[in-house]
Design a protein around this motif. Structure first.
Motif, short mmCIF file in Angstrom:
data_model
loop_
_atom_site.label_atom_id
_atom_site.label_comp_id
_atom_site.label_asym_id
_atom_site.label_seq_id
_atom_site.Cartn_x
_atom_site.Cartn_y
_atom_site.Cartn_z
N PHE A 250 16.33 119.40 -59.26
CA PHE A 250 16.58 118.42 -58.19
C PHE A 250 17.60 117.36 -57.86
N MET B 278 21.66 117.40 -50.00
CA MET B 278 20.96 116.50 -49.36
C MET B 278 22.04 115.18 -48.60
N HIS B 279 22.93 114.34 -50.23
CA HIS B 279 23.71 113.97 -49.87
C HIS B 279 25.02 114.24 -48.53
N ARG C 135 22.66 102.25 -45.05
CA ARG C 135 23.27 103.79 -44.40
C ARG C 135 23.59 103.61 -42.84
N SER D 107 24.16 114.66 -45.32
CA SER D 107 24.40 113.13 -44.56
C SER D 107 25.25 112.66 -44.70
N LEU E 235 13.16 113.04 -40.91
CA LEU E 235 14.29 114.53 -41.11
C LEU E 235 14.68 114.78 -39.11
N HIS F 222 10.92 107.86 -48.00
CA HIS F 222 11.10 108.84 -48.80
C HIS F 222 11.69 108.84 -50.01
N ARG G 246 26.90 104.48 -40.71
CA ARG G 246 27.29 105.80 -39.87
C ARG G 246 27.08 105.52 -38.65
N TRP H 289 12.58 106.91 -43.68
CA TRP H 289 13.77 106.81 -45.02
C TRP H 289 13.21 105.63 -46.05
N LEU I 142 7.31 113.06 -51.82
CA LEU I 142 8.61 112.91 -51.21
C LEU I 142 9.17 113.85 -49.95
N ILE I 143 8.97 115.51 -50.16
CA ILE I 143 9.16 116.30 -49.83
C ILE I 143 8.09 115.79 -48.12
N ARG J 287 28.44 106.74 -54.25
CA ARG J 287 26.88 106.56 -53.06
C ARG J 287 26.16 107.66 -54.02
N PHE K 242 18.90 124.83 -50.81
CA PHE K 242 18.20 123.76 -51.14
C PHE K 242 16.63 124.03 -51.49
#
Ligand code: HEM
Length: 406
Positions: free
Chosen positions: A149, A156-157, A309, A160, A87, A34, A313, A31, A79-80, A193, A112
Motif C-alpha cells: 500500500f 500515486m505521488h 495541493r 502527481s 481521477l 479519497h 499545481r 480528493w 479509498l479505491i 511531500r 500500481f
C-alpha cells in the motif's frame, strides 16, 4: 520546443462540457474523501499490526488488532472507489499533465493495479487468520500488504509530482537524445511531500479511535474499560502524530521552488498552524468532549491540504502558460444537469440513507428497528434510484436514436 504550447495542444480538442472551475472544485473536494480513507486504511493497518504483535502483553490489544484489521479492510475498498472521482476530474482539466506522467512511468502505472490487488489479498489473508490464538507468522501477510500500500502511495505521488514538472519531460522521455519508451522509472519523488501526506495516517487513526470510543459508548457489549483504552490510546497517537507531521510539512515548505512564490503563500503555513493546534487540542481533550470533534478538525485540515495541493499545481504550471481557465468549453447542459441531479439524488439521498441506516444500526447491539424517519429515507432512496435508472436509459436511448438519424 515550447512545452507550454505542447501542453495546450495536447488538450482534448472536443473541449469540456462545463466551466473548468466546476471540475477543479469537484476535484479538490472529492480528493479529500479519497485521502481521508487512504489515511484511515494505512493508519488502522499499522495499528492492527502493532496491536497484533503486542497481544502477548495481554489487555485489549488482541481485540483492538482484530477491530483495526476490519477497519483497514473496509477502508481500502472505500479509498479505491473514492479515488475514481478525483481521477476523472484530473483527467478532464489536467489531461496533458496526467497522461504524460502516466506514460513516462507506464510500467509503474500498470504495476500500481497489480500491487494493489496483491496487497489487498494479503490483507484479507491476515483478516481471516487474525484470531486470539493465531501464530505470529500470520503477521507477515499484514506487513506485505502494508508495504505494498505504501508503494502504491509512492506511485500515486510520483505520477502527481511528475505532472508538475513539464520542463523535465523531454529529458525523461529521451535521455541524452535517445528515446526510451519503457516507462520503467519513477522519475521524480519529492520525499517531504510524500512522507507528510502518507504520515498523516498516524494522527488519522488517533482521531478515529476517539470517535470509535464515542460511537460504541451506548453498546453494552463494548465494555467501558475497552472503550477508555481505545480513547486514551487515540488521544496519545493523535497528539504525537499531529506534532510529528509538522516536520515533513516544514521540510516540504522549504523544498518549494523559489520562483513560484509558494513559500510566501499563507495556506501552507496555515496547515502547519493547524497541525500544531490539533496536537495541542488532542492532548487537552476531556472525557466530556464530543468524540467526533477531533475527526471533524482532521477533515478540515485535509480540506486545507487538498486546496494547498491545487495551489501548488497552479503555481508550478503557470510559468509554462498553462491555465485551466483557458480550456475550450463546449457546453453540454443536459449532461451537466444530469450529473448534478445524480450527485444530489444518488449521492445525497441514497448515500445519506445508507449512512444513516448503518450509523444507527451499528450503535444498537440488539435487533435494529428503523424509525419512521429512516423508513421515509428508504422510500425516498428507492424512488430516486428508480427515477435515475429510467432517466439514464431514456436519455441514452434518445441520444442514440437522434444520432442514428443525423
Ligand atoms: C493503497 C492505495 C493508494 C494509496 C496509498 C494512495 C495514496 C495517494 C497519495 C499519497 C496521493 C497524493 C500524492 C501527492 O499529492 O503527492 C494520492 C493522490 C491521488 N490518488 Fe491515490 N492512493 C491509492 C489508491 C488510489 C486509487 C485506487 C485511485 C483511483 C481509483 C487513486 C486516485 C488518486 C488521485 C486521482 C490522486 C490525485 C492525483 C493528482 O491530483 O494529481 N488513488 N493518492
Amino acid at each position: 520546443m515550447d512545452i507550454g504550447a505542447v501542453m495546450n495542444t495536447m488538450r482534448d480538442p472536443a473541449g469540456i462540457p462545463a466551466q473548468p472551475v466546476i471540475f477543479q472544485v469537484l476535484m479538490v473536494l472529492t480528493w479529500v474523501l479519497h485521502i481521508a480513507f487512504v489515511h484511515l486504511a494505512l493508519g488502522s493497518a499499522g495499528l492492527a499490526i502493532y496491536a497484533f504483535h503486542r497481544r502477548a502483553a495481554g489487555g485489549d490489544w488482541a481485540r483492538l488488532s482484530m477491530a483495526m484489521t476490519k477497519v483497514a479492510k473496509v477502508c481500502v475498498s472505500l479509498l479505491i472507489v473514492l479515488g475514481v472521482a478525483p481521477l476523472l476530474f484530473t483527467q478532464v482539466i489536467y489531461d496533458p499533465q496526467w497522461y504524460t506522467s502516466n506514460v513516462l512511468s507506464g510500467r509503474w502505472a500498470i504495476a500500481f493495479i497489480f500491487t494493489l490487488i496483491v496487497g489487498y489479498c494479503c490483507w484479507f489473508a491476515f483478516y481471516h487468520a487474525n484470531r486470539e490464538q493465531t501464530k505470529r507468522q500470520v503477521g507477515c501477510y499484514a506487513w506485505v500488504a502494508l508495504l505494498l500500500f505504501c508503494l502504491d502511495g509512492l506511485i500515486m505521488h510520483a505520477l502527481s509530482y511528475q505532472a508538475l514538472l513539464p520542463a523535465k519531460w523531454m529529458s525523461w522521455y529521451a535521455p541524452g537524445g535517445v528515446v526510451d519508451t519503457r516507462g520503467a522509472a519513477l522519475h521524480a519523488i519529492q520525499w517531504p511531500r510524500y512522507v507528510f501526506i502518507m504520515g498523516l495516517s498516524v494522527p488519522a487513526v488517533g482521531v478515529y479511535l476517539i470517535a470509535y470510543a464515542h460511537y460504541f459508548a451506548p453498546r453494552t457489549d463494548r465494555e467501558a474499560g475497552y472503550l477508555a483504552f481505545a480513547r486514551n490510546l487515540g488521544k496519545r497517537i493523535a497528539r504525537w502524530g499531529f506534532a510529528l507531521s509538522m516536520l515533513p510539512m516544514l521540510a516540504w515548505q522549504l523544498d518549494l521552488p523559489a520562483g513560484t512564490g509558494l513559500v510566501a503563500q499563507p495556506v501552507g503555513w496555515l496547515i502547519l498552524a493547524g497541525l500544531a493546534l490539533m496536537a495541542i487540542w488532542s492532548g487537552l481533550l476531556s472525557d466530556r468532549t464530543n468524540g467526533y470533534m477531533p475527526a471533524a478538525g482532521g477533515l478540515l485540515l485535509l480540506s486545507l491540504l487538498a486546496l494547498w495541493r491545487e495551489i501548488v499545481r497552479i503555481r508550478y504550471l503557470r510559468p509554462f502558460g498553462y491555465d485551466i481557465r483557458s480550456y475550450h468549453v463546449n457546453p453540454d447542459w443536459p449532461s451537466t444537469v444530469l450529473f448534478f441531479l445524480t450527485l444530489a439524488g444518488i449521492g445525497g439521498l441514497v448515500g445519506g440513507f445508507y449512512l444513516t441506516l448503518l450509523y444507527q444500526a451499528g450503535r444498537n447491539e440488539r435487533c435494529y428497528d428503523a424509525d419512521r424517519y429512516v423508513a421515509r429515507l428508504a422510500t425516498g432512496a428507492v424512488s430516486v434510484l428508480g427515477v435515475w435508472i429510467a432517466a439514464f436509459f431514456a436519455y441514452g436511448f434518445v441520444i442514440s436514436v437522434r444520432d442514428s438519424f443525423n
